[in-house]
Design a protein around this motif. Structure first.
Motif, PDB file in Angstrom:
ATOM      1  N   THR A 193       0.836  -1.191   0.000  1.00 61.14           N
ATOM      2  CA  THR A 193       0.000   0.000   0.000  1.00 61.14           C
ATOM      3  C   THR A 193       0.874   1.246   0.000  1.00 61.14           C
ATOM      4  OG1 THR A 193      -1.715  -1.156   1.249  1.00 61.14           O
ATOM      5  CG2 THR A 193      -1.823   1.247   1.210  1.00 61.14           C
ATOM      6  N   ARG A 194       0.726   2.055  -1.015  1.00 58.68           N
ATOM      7  CA  ARG A 194       1.481   3.299  -1.122  1.00 58.68           C
ATOM      8  C   ARG A 194       0.561   4.419  -1.621  1.00 58.68           C
ATOM      9  NH1 ARG A 194       4.346   0.364   1.337  1.00 58.68           N
ATOM     10  NH2 ARG A 194       6.557  -0.124   0.995  1.00 58.68           N
ATOM     11  N   THR A 195       0.953   5.652  -1.369  1.00 64.50           N
ATOM     12  CA  THR A 195       0.193   6.817  -1.826  1.00 64.50           C
ATOM     13  C   THR A 195       0.171   6.857  -3.349  1.00 64.50           C
ATOM     14  OG1 THR A 195       0.915   8.024   0.132  1.00 64.50           O
ATOM     15  CG2 THR A 195      -0.006   9.328  -1.662  1.00 64.50           C
ATOM     16  N   GLN A 196      -0.968   7.236  -3.915  1.00 65.49           N
ATOM     17  CA  GLN A 196      -1.130   7.286  -5.363  1.00 65.49           C
ATOM     18  C   GLN A 196      -0.243   8.376  -5.981  1.00 65.49           C
ATOM     19  OE1 GLN A 196      -2.997   5.088  -7.204  1.00 65.49           O
ATOM     20  NE2 GLN A 196      -3.215   4.030  -5.247  1.00 65.49           N
ATOM     21  N   ASN A 198      -0.819  10.606  -8.237  1.00 65.18           N
ATOM     22  CA  ASN A 198      -1.386  11.947  -8.384  1.00 65.18           C
ATOM     23  C   ASN A 198      -1.346  12.758  -7.095  1.00 65.18           C
ATOM     24  OD1 ASN A 198      -3.310  10.356  -7.133  1.00 65.18           O
ATOM     25  ND2 ASN A 198      -5.045  11.381  -8.116  1.00 65.18           N
ATOM     26  N   GLU A 199      -0.987  12.109  -5.971  1.00 65.77           N
ATOM     27  CA  GLU A 199      -0.877  12.828  -4.707  1.00 65.77           C
ATOM     28  C   GLU A 199       0.563  13.189  -4.357  1.00 65.77           C
ATOM     29  OE1 GLU A 199      -3.190  11.250  -1.402  1.00 65.77           O
ATOM     30  OE2 GLU A 199      -4.159   9.858  -2.806  1.00 65.77           O
ATOM     31  N   ILE A 200       1.529  12.703  -5.120  1.00 65.86           N
ATOM     32  CA  ILE A 200       2.928  12.926  -4.744  1.00 65.86           C
ATOM     33  C   ILE A 200       3.770  13.587  -5.833  1.00 65.86           C
ATOM     34  CG2 ILE A 200       2.926  10.999  -3.112  1.00 65.86           C
ATOM     35  CD1 ILE A 200       4.375   9.322  -5.218  1.00 65.86           C
TER      36      ILE A 200
END
Length: 212
Positions: A193-196, A198-200
């Motif tokens: 599970t990692r941040t998408q 488009n958020e980083i």
């Protein structure tokens, strides 16, 4: 193994089997890891593979108080929600079984081979690690390619003087990380599970997302 697959499945392993990791596996991993980028090709990283039972036990003994302090804080905070996250419980298991891991790799770096450019800023200096941690990541990926799992921790760096004395690390070298190495007891993760993206990722400015 495709590089993208290795990157997506090299998570932190906290449950290891007792299967021995052969010298040839380490050699191949170190041989590939050494090509990690570092400033000026100074190549400051050195590795100590610890297999000795008593030495691992001592390293685990040094590690545990720092973990226990963190775990106690999590437990205290978890009273409001009534449960401790599974990842924290697995890390707690790991901490109490660290001495049983087949090998612990102590990551050392020659201080003169580092070139931090941010040490005069009014914040934590991190730039020196740019000549260390890409090589460390290379090692975890090179081991993953061979079916070997890893868990990287920096908690034990707080005990650097004791670790240096225990392992005869010479003056001029620092400890930058400790890596538990072994074959995974339960296999590798199928999904991390990692941040998408488009958020980083941003374009030109921090307030301008690059991808919608």
């Amino acid at each position: 193994m495709e590089l993208s697959e290795a990157m997506r499945s090299t998570g932190t392993c906290r449950y290891f089997s007792d299967k021995h990791v052969e010298d040839e596996v380490f050699y191949q991993a170190f041989d590939n890891a050494r090509f990690g980028p570092q400033g000026g090709n100074r190549q400051p990283v050195r590795w100590i593979v610890v297999r000795d039972k008593d030495t691992k036990a001592r390293l685990a003994e040094l590690y545990l108080p720092y973990w226990e302090a963190y775990y106690a804080a999590v437990i205290e905070g978890s009273k409001a929600v009534g449960a401790v996250p599974a990842t924290v419980e697995s890390a707690n298991y790991f901490a109490h079984h660290l001495a049983e891991v087949p090998a612990l790799v102590v990551v050392c770096a020659e201080a003169e081979g580092l070139h931090p450019t941010d040490h005069e800023l009014d914040r934590l200096s991190v730039v020196g690690g740019a000549s260390i941690y890409p090589t460390v990541q290379n090692l975890t990926l090179a081991l993953r390619e061979q079916g070997v799992a890893t868990a990287l921790t920096t908690l034990l760096c707080a005990e650097e003087p004791a670790v240096k004395e225990l392992l005869a690390i010479p003056a001029g070298y620092i400890t930058a990380a400790h890596i538990a190495v072994g074959y995974p007891r339960d296999g590798f993760p199928r999904k991390l599970t990692r941040t998408q993206v488009n958020e980083i990722a941003f374009l030109d400015r921090f307030d301008a997302p690059m991808f919608s």
